[in-house]
Design an enzyme around this catalytic site. Structure first.
Site, PDB file in Angstrom:
ATOM      1  CG  HIS A   3      -5.422  63.375  60.936  1.00 34.00           C
ATOM      2  ND1 HIS A   3      -4.966  62.406  60.074  1.00 34.00           N
ATOM      3  CD2 HIS A   3      -4.949  63.023  62.161  1.00 34.00           C
ATOM      4  CE1 HIS A   3      -4.256  61.510  60.743  1.00 34.00           C
ATOM      5  NE2 HIS A   3      -4.229  61.863  62.019  1.00 34.00           N
ATOM      6  CD  GLU A   4      -4.943  65.056  65.284  1.00 35.35           C
ATOM      7  OE1 GLU A   4      -5.360  64.218  66.115  1.00 35.35           O
ATOM      8  OE2 GLU A   4      -3.866  64.914  64.675  1.00 35.35           O
ATOM      9  CG  HIS A   7      -7.304  60.373  65.969  1.00 39.66           C
ATOM     10  ND1 HIS A   7      -7.159  59.035  65.682  1.00 39.66           N
ATOM     11  CD2 HIS A   7      -6.248  61.011  65.365  1.00 39.66           C
ATOM     12  CE1 HIS A   7      -6.069  58.860  64.938  1.00 39.66           C
ATOM     13  NE2 HIS A   7      -5.511  60.037  64.729  1.00 39.66           N
ATOM     14  CG  HIS A 135       9.530  56.923  61.761  1.00 39.14           C
ATOM     15  ND1 HIS A 135      10.262  57.980  61.295  1.00 39.14           N
ATOM     16  CD2 HIS A 135       8.252  57.376  61.847  1.00 39.14           C
ATOM     17  CE1 HIS A 135       9.470  59.017  61.091  1.00 39.14           C
ATOM     18  NE2 HIS A 135       8.242  58.675  61.426  1.00 39.14           N
ATOM     19  CG  PHE A 137      16.499  51.621  64.477  1.00 41.77           C
ATOM     20  CD1 PHE A 137      16.612  50.239  64.551  1.00 41.77           C
ATOM     21  CD2 PHE A 137      16.784  52.228  63.270  1.00 41.77           C
ATOM     22  CE1 PHE A 137      16.987  49.485  63.453  1.00 41.77           C
ATOM     23  CE2 PHE A 137      17.163  51.482  62.164  1.00 41.77           C
ATOM     24  CZ  PHE A 137      17.275  50.110  62.256  1.00 41.77           C
ATOM     25  N   GLY A 139      11.309  55.164  67.559  1.00 41.38           N
ATOM     26  CA  GLY A 139      10.031  55.846  67.456  1.00 41.38           C
ATOM     27  C   GLY A 139       8.803  54.969  67.609  1.00 41.38           C
ATOM     28  CE1 TYR A 141       3.958  54.260  62.828  1.00 41.91           C
ATOM     29  CE2 TYR A 141       5.171  55.686  64.315  1.00 41.91           C
ATOM     30  CZ  TYR A 141       4.029  55.399  63.595  1.00 41.91           C
ATOM     31  OH  TYR A 141       2.957  56.239  63.654  1.00 41.91           O
TER      32      TYR A 141
END
Length: 223
Positions: A3-4, A7, A135, A137, A139, A141
């Site tokens: 995954h990383e 990026h 998430h 409120f 975070g 998103y």
């Protein structure tokens, strides 16, 4: 790790000369996870897995029966998991678009309405999940929780292009890999992600590959 690395590849292989639009910079929220989630798919490709997943003492590759369990685990409760993410995404979007503070409905009324369409079992009357839905409120998103699932759609469909070429055809995979490098990995935030995706795939993203990968439709249904 895979995954990383996705990026990392987008940063390392960028061809954009401006830092603010190179790599993952300036890539819209709902597309920034495309390369990383795309890379995860190779962990379900047995030859790729065999190239590194070996016993630390004997060097033996991962046994076929254990790999089969890994594949089955990918499908376990996949439908419920997808419903959960869609439920959260729709709830987030409704609260930030159609909900009116001080109106006739409370946030919990909106939650109940959305849950009726997206949950197998309705939340209990005293459910206060929203109070902990940080998430959307606290975070970052807010009105963007859908990006989790949309990135999965894009990543699965991009990997589907390699499956269509044949994962065992090294020449075809190599040619397509160069195209993936020159579009998704190279262009970063210099172009709209929809245009970048279409430059690679030749069309808009389709959810069919993700549904197949999740075991929710058969191979024939996703073609």
């Amino acid at each position: 790790l895979f995954h990383e690395m996705g990026h990392g590849l987008q940063h390392m292989l960028t061809t954009v000369p401006y830092a603010d639009a190179a790599g993952i910079n300036n890539v819209e929220w709902d597309a920034v996870e495309l390369p990383s989630q795309f890379m995860e798919n190779w962990c379900y490709h047995k030859p790729t897995l065999d190239s590194f997943a070996r016993h630390h003492e004997t060097g033996e590759a991962l046994p076929a029966d254990l790999f089969a369990k890994v594949e089955r685990a990918r499908h376990f409760n996949a439908g419920l998991g997808m419903l959960r993410q869609l439920y959260f995404a729709k709830l987030d979007m409704d609260l930030h678009s159609t909900f009116s503070p001080g109106g006739d409905k409370t946030p919990f009324d909106v939650q109940a309405e959305v849950a009726a369409d997206y949950t197998v079992l309705a939340p209990l009357p005293d459910d206060k999940f929203l109070c902990g839905f940080s998430h959307i409120f606290a975070g970052g998103y807010a009105a963007g929780y859908y990006s989790y699932k949309w990135a999965e759609v894009m990543a699965a469909d991009a990997f589907g292009a390699f499956e269509e070429e044949g994962l065992e055809d090294e020449a075809a995979v190599g040619d397509l890999g160069i195209k993936f490098r020159d579009t998704v990995l190279a262009l970063g935030g210099s172009r709209h992600p929809s245009d970048v995706f279409k430059s690679f795939r030749g069309r808009d993203p389709s959810p069919k590959t993700l549904l197949r990968q999740s075991g929710l439709v058969g191979a024939a249904s996703s073609s």
